[in-house]
Enzyme design. Structure first.
Site, mmCIF file in Angstrom:
data_model
loop_
_atom_site.group_PDB
_atom_site.id
_atom_site.type_symbol
_atom_site.label_atom_id
_atom_site.label_comp_id
_atom_site.label_asym_id
_atom_site.label_seq_id
_atom_site.Cartn_x
_atom_site.Cartn_y
_atom_site.Cartn_z
ATOM 1 C CB SER A 53 3.898 15.161 -15.641
ATOM 2 O OG SER A 53 4.986 16.060 -15.782
ATOM 3 C CE1 TYR A 54 7.521 18.082 -18.566
ATOM 4 C CE2 TYR A 54 9.396 17.177 -19.727
ATOM 5 C CZ TYR A 54 8.879 18.086 -18.839
ATOM 6 O OH TYR A 54 9.700 18.995 -18.231
ATOM 7 C CB SER A 55 2.615 16.177 -23.193
ATOM 8 O OG SER A 55 2.271 15.160 -24.160
ATOM 9 C CD GLU A 65 0.774 10.852 -22.971
ATOM 10 O OE1 GLU A 65 -0.315 10.298 -22.716
ATOM 11 O OE2 GLU A 65 1.349 11.646 -22.163
#
Length: 314
Positions: A53-55, A65
């Site tokens: 899930s970053y970012s 990413e």
């Protein structure tokens, strides 16, 4: 590798400071991310922590990413076998939750972004109590048996659910959690200490704490009357107004002076000395921020200093 630690019951040997990848693709662009990764590994570091899930919270980003940047760095440096890559599942906008189907699809997406055929340590990022532990562990076990994941771990999970997961793994002979990633630092101890820590200790799990520097508060740069330009300034500054925050800063200053060290180094050294902790996670958006973090790996606090910090943070 200096001071390598075995991660729980696994065969993973890791540097005592994990490099957080949450800033890659957020406050650190690709060039700065590569520079930080290069400097960390040049210093002997081998433990890189990220999540699918970053970012996603950054306007214009879609999630992944950080993994993408790390994957490109791995390809360009040709050093995949030299590093331990940890990532997580459940929070990516396109792969929400911990159903068996989602876990397996999210893992494949992470592998593509990382450009690798296996993930060394795969965390459930946030537990989803509506999904039976049997389904979660079963899916993770399939990934291990397929060679896509070497070891599994959990983050943001209750003691009850962690215990149930471990019991199911042992009862059925399936892959078993080897590590736990709790929110834990000098100004946030109740988030781990207590039953959650006891379950980890009894089960031989290694703790890899996140928010190890309390969003930057434990670097010492947040002081009364100061303004810090940072994406995490609000979260860090909230500790300034608390009695505990002031006590902790005073104790950190005292110990840091005795060692001619940075406040951040002392805060991480205290955390690394806590029961079950294998490697705190800390992130750096520039190379200049790394030395204070890396210093913790060689900083040896006395028993009196550890007690002083522990009492100040009570």
């Amino acid at each position: 590798m200096t001071s390598a630690r075995t991660l729980g019951t696994s065969d993973l040997e890791v540097f005592p400071l994990a490099l957080g990848g949450n800033v890659f693709g957020w406050t650190a662009d690709e060039a700065h991310s590569f520079a930080v990764l290069d400097a960390y590994t040049a210093a002997g570091g081998n433990f890189i922590d990220t999540a699918d899930s970053y970012s996603a919270w950054v306007p214009g980003n879609r999630g992944g990413e950080s993994e993408t940047i790390i994957g490109k760095w791995l390809r360009e440096r040709g050093n995949r076998s030299d590093v331990v890559i940890a990532t997580k599942v459940s929070q990516h906008p396109g792969f929400q939750g911990l159903t068996a189907a989602n876990i397996k699809a999210a893992a494949d997406a992470s592998l593509r972004r990382l450009g690798t055929d296996h993930i060394d340590l795969y965390y459930t990022h946030y537990d989803k109590p509506e999904v039976p532990v049997e389904e979660i562990i079963g899916a993770l076990d399939e990934l291990v048996r397929a060679g896509k994941v070497r070891h599994i771990a959990a983050s943001n999970i209750s003691a009850e659910r962690l215990r149930a997961s471990l019991d199911f793994s042992e009862r059925e002979g399936l892959a078993r959690y080897v590590a736990l990633q709790p929110h834990y630092n000098l100004v946030s101890r109740a988030t781990y200490e207590g039953e959650l820590q006891r379950v980890a200790e009894r089960s031989g799990l290694a703790a890899v704490p996140y928010y190890a520097l309390a969003s930057g508060f434990l670097t010492g740069k947040y002081r009364p009357g100061t303004t810090v330009e940072s994406a995490r300034a609000q979260g860090a500054a909230e500790h300034l107004g608390t009695e505990r925050g002031q006590r902790v800063l005073a104790a950190l200053d005292e110990v840091a002076r005795a060692h001619d060290a940075e406040v951040a180094s002392v805060a991480l050294a205290w955390l690394a000395a806590r029961p079950t902790v294998a490697a705190p996670i800390a992130s750096a958006r520039t190379v200049d921020q790394l030395p204070a973090l890396l210093k913790m790996t060689e900083l040896r606090l006395t028993d009196d200093e550890l007690t002083r910090l522990t009492e100040a943070s009570a």
